[in-house]
Design a protein around this motif. Structure first.
Motif, PDB file in Angstrom:
ATOM      1  N   UNK A   1       0.822  -1.205   0.000  1.00 24.62           N
ATOM      2  CA  UNK A   1       0.000   0.000   0.000  1.00 24.62           C
ATOM      3  C   UNK A   1       0.861   1.261   0.000  1.00 24.62           C
ATOM      4  N   UNK A   2       2.020   1.163   0.651  1.00 20.70           N
ATOM      5  CA  UNK A   2       2.904   2.337   0.730  1.00 20.70           C
ATOM      6  C   UNK A   2       3.939   2.357  -0.382  1.00 20.70           C
ATOM      7  N   UNK A   3       3.717   1.515  -1.413  1.00 22.80           N
ATOM      8  CA  UNK A   3       4.722   1.366  -2.467  1.00 22.80           C
ATOM      9  C   UNK A   3       5.017   2.699  -3.161  1.00 22.80           C
ATOM     10  N   UNK A   4       3.992   3.503  -3.359  1.00 18.29           N
ATOM     11  CA  UNK A   4       4.198   4.759  -4.078  1.00 18.29           C
ATOM     12  C   UNK A   4       4.974   5.779  -3.259  1.00 18.29           C
ATOM     13  N   UNK A   5       5.021   5.555  -1.923  1.00 16.84           N
ATOM     14  CA  UNK A   5       5.700   6.527  -1.061  1.00 16.84           C
ATOM     15  C   UNK A   5       7.156   6.183  -0.798  1.00 16.84           C
ATOM     16  N   UNK A   6       7.630   5.025  -1.260  1.00 14.01           N
ATOM     17  CA  UNK A   6       9.003   4.618  -0.988  1.00 14.01           C
ATOM     18  C   UNK A   6       9.777   4.422  -2.291  1.00 14.01           C
ATOM     19  N   UNK A   7      11.076   4.556  -2.212  1.00 14.27           N
ATOM     20  CA  UNK A   7      11.879   4.315  -3.421  1.00 14.27           C
ATOM     21  C   UNK A   7      11.747   2.866  -3.884  1.00 14.27           C
ATOM     22  N   UNK A   8      11.650   2.680  -5.171  1.00 10.70           N
ATOM     23  CA  UNK A   8      11.416   1.360  -5.751  1.00 10.70           C
ATOM     24  C   UNK A   8      12.487   0.333  -5.388  1.00 10.70           C
ATOM     25  N   UNK A   9      13.790   0.605  -5.480  1.00  4.81           N
ATOM     26  CA  UNK A   9      14.814  -0.415  -5.157  1.00  4.81           C
ATOM     27  C   UNK A   9      14.713  -0.903  -3.720  1.00  4.81           C
ATOM     28  N   UNK A  10      14.504   0.021  -2.786  1.00  2.07           N
ATOM     29  CA  UNK A  10      14.415  -0.384  -1.379  1.00  2.07           C
ATOM     30  C   UNK A  10      13.216  -1.307  -1.150  1.00  2.07           C
ATOM     31  N   UNK A  11      12.074  -0.929  -1.730  1.00  3.84           N
ATOM     32  CA  UNK A  11      10.861  -1.728  -1.551  1.00  3.84           C
ATOM     33  C   UNK A  11      11.004  -3.103  -2.182  1.00  3.84           C
ATOM     34  N   UNK A  12      11.636  -3.188  -3.338  1.00  4.16           N
ATOM     35  CA  UNK A  12      11.815  -4.468  -4.024  1.00  4.16           C
ATOM     36  C   UNK A  12      12.684  -5.416  -3.201  1.00  4.16           C
ATOM     37  N   UNK A  13      13.768  -4.869  -2.639  1.00  2.37           N
ATOM     38  CA  UNK A  13      14.638  -5.711  -1.812  1.00  2.37           C
ATOM     39  C   UNK A  13      13.906  -6.213  -0.575  1.00  2.37           C
ATOM     40  N   UNK A  14      13.103  -5.344   0.031  1.00  2.00           N
ATOM     41  CA  UNK A  14      12.382  -5.721   1.237  1.00  2.00           C
ATOM     42  C   UNK A  14      11.331  -6.790   0.934  1.00  2.00           C
ATOM     43  N   UNK A  15      10.653  -6.625  -0.196  1.00  2.33           N
ATOM     44  CA  UNK A  15       9.654  -7.623  -0.600  1.00  2.33           C
ATOM     45  C   UNK A  15      10.307  -8.977  -0.877  1.00  2.33           C
TER      46      UNK A  15
END
Length: 224
Positions: free
Chosen positions: A184-198
Motif C-alpha cells: 500500500x505504501x509502495x508509491x511513497x518509498x523508493x522502488x529499489x528499497x521496496x523491491x529488496x524488502x519484498x
C-alpha cells in the motif's frame, strides 16, 4: 536343531496305536524297571504337564497324517550363527500372526525358539529368519527408552510440534500483514528499497512454509 512334538493324554486310549512295554535292566549294582511308550511306532515320553512328546533332529520333519491329527503343539529350536547378523527379538510369520518365534543370543551365536501346532509353518518362519528377509515385530536391539514410556514421549513430541506450527503460522500471518502494508505504501518509498524488502519477506515466508511442512511430517510419523 531339534523339533519336539507334543500329544495329549488322549492318545493312550487306543491300544492299537499306543503301546506300553516294561522290561528289567540289570547292572552289576542294581536292577531297574524301564517302561517304554510308543505311539504309532514312535517312542514317546511323558512330561509333568500331562502331555506325551517325542523329539526329532530333522530340519524338515514331515509327520504321518495319522500322527499329525493328534498333535497339540510343536516346538522348534535351532542355533543360528552370529554372522550374518540377525536382530534379536520377536518374529511373526507374514500372513499368520499366530506363528511367533523368539531369537536371542547364545554362547555360540543366536538361538531360535518357536511353538505352534503346525510344524510346517514353524519351518517356514525359521527359513525367513535365516534368509534375513523379515524384521522382528519387537526389536530387542533397539535403544532403551529412558524415563517415560514410548507413547508418553510421542504425545509430548506431538504437542510440541503442534505448538511450534501454531507459532510459525502466527509469524507468517504477521509477515503477510507487513507485506500488504508495504504494497500500500509502495508509491511513497523508493522502488529499489521496496523491491529488496519484498524479496526478503518472500524468502522468509518460503522458509516458514518449509518449516511447517517438515513439522507436519514429523507429527504424522510420531502418530504412526
Amino acid at each position: 536343531m531339534s523339533t519336539s512334538v507334543y500329544f495329549s493324554k488322549a492318545i493312550e486310549k487306543d491300544p492299537s496305536k499306543f503301546t506300553k512295554t516294561t522290561r528289567v535292566e540289570r547292572s552289576r549294582r542294581e536292577s531297574r524297571v524301564v517302561t517304554e511308550l510308543r505311539f504309532l511306532g514312535e517312542q514317546v515320553f511323558s512330561c509333568a504337564e500331562g502331555y506325551y512328546f517325542t523329539t526329532y533332529r530333522d530340519d524338515q520333519l514331515a509327520l504321518p497324517e495319522e500322527m499329525e491329527r493328534e498333535v497339540t503343539c510343536c516346538a522348534v529350536t535351532a542355533c543360528l550363527p552370529a554372522y550374518p547378523r540377525r536382530a534379536r527379538g520377536v518374529y511373526r510369520l507374514p500372513g499368520d500372526n499366530t506363528v511367533e518365534a523368539e531369537l536371542d543370543a547364545s554362547s555360540s551365536g543366536l538361538v531360535f525358539h518357536a511353538r505352534h501346532r503346525s510344524v510346517g509353518k514353524l519351518y517356514e518362519l525359521l527359513r525367513l529368519v535365516r534368509a534375513g528377509t523379515i524384521r522382528p515385530v519387537e526389536d530387542w536391539d533397539a535403544e532403551q527408552v529412558e524415563g517415560a514410556s514410548t507413547m508418553t514421549l510421542l504425545n509430548n513430541e506431538l504437542a510440541r510440534l503442534r505448538l511450534r506450527v501454531g507459532q510459525i503460522g502466527s509469524r507468517q500471518d504477521g509477515f503477510q500483514l507487513d507485506l500488504d502494508r508495504l504494497r500500500q505504501a509502495e508509491s511513497d518509498r523508493p522502488r529499489p528499497f521496496l523491491q529488496k524488502l519484498q524479496d526478503r519477506l518472500r524468502r522468509m515466508a518460503l522458509a516458514l512454509q518449509t518449516l511447517v511442512s517438515r513439522a507436519a511430517k514429523r507429527g504424522r510419523r510420531a502418530l504412526n
